[in-house]
Design a protein around this motif. Sequence first.
Motif, PDB file in Angstrom:
ATOM      1  N   TRP A  14       9.061   1.408  -4.970  1.00 18.68           N
ATOM      2  CA  TRP A  14       9.087   2.874  -4.957  1.00 18.68           C
ATOM      3  C   TRP A  14       7.860   3.441  -5.664  1.00 18.68           C
ATOM      4  O   TRP A  14       7.208   4.355  -5.159  1.00 18.68           O
ATOM      5  N   TYR A  54       5.357   5.646  -3.504  1.00 16.55           N
ATOM      6  CA  TYR A  54       5.376   7.093  -3.732  1.00 16.55           C
ATOM      7  C   TYR A  54       4.368   7.556  -4.787  1.00 16.55           C
ATOM      8  O   TYR A  54       3.781   8.631  -4.654  1.00 16.55           O
ATOM      9  N   LYS A  57      12.962  -3.005  -5.619  1.00 16.65           N
ATOM     10  CA  LYS A  57      13.055  -1.592  -5.228  1.00 16.65           C
ATOM     11  C   LYS A  57      12.283  -0.669  -6.170  1.00 16.65           C
ATOM     12  O   LYS A  57      11.660   0.294  -5.727  1.00 16.65           O
TER      13      LYS A  57
END
Length: 207
Positions: free
Chosen positions: A82, A86, A78
């Motif tokens: 991320w 992003y 995760k």
Amino acid sequence: MKRLIKILFFAFIIKPIVFIILGLNIKDRKKLPVKGGTVIAPNHNSHLDTMVVMSLYPLSIIHKIRPVAAADYFMKNKIIAWISTYCIGIIPLDRSGSSSQEELFKPCHEALDKKDILILFPEGSRGKPEQMTRLKKGLFYLLKDSKDTPVTPIYMKGLGNSLPKGEALFVPFTCDVIVGDPITILESSKQLNNELNEFFNQSSDSV
């Protein structure tokens, strides 16, 4: 939201590292494509390669620069997923072999249709520090049906010493960056890779 996060990430973390701590000697920066629907093809020696290429662009269009990266590595947990999604804005590529060629490159074609600028390493994975490895056929297969899409090669020297494969910390080491003339996709992967190799070899001899 993604656009703002990416701008802040490069403004306050990546660009200071690249231009202040690391240091670059850039040749022919004016040849960098600034209009989307195109591909950048750098050599690959370090995790810093992507960050350096993206840092060559102004923050105003950093959201349009999309590295093509291995999903099995950059989406494996995760936190990394991320950051990759992003902060860097990667296009994850499934290397498992379970997808058809059309499915595999669909996100790349969608990004090109949106006038994004893709970064794709023709070597595939990182090689040994400051050594080129054999160019693969992925770039040709990506664009064989879009032969009007130009490919801009970039040669980098020094980053393999700053952050080589298998290392977690980097040391300051000036990097040479040479931007080449755009290449039109040719009739075979061999022709395309010969053009890229010629540029990489000439650039290596000049620095």
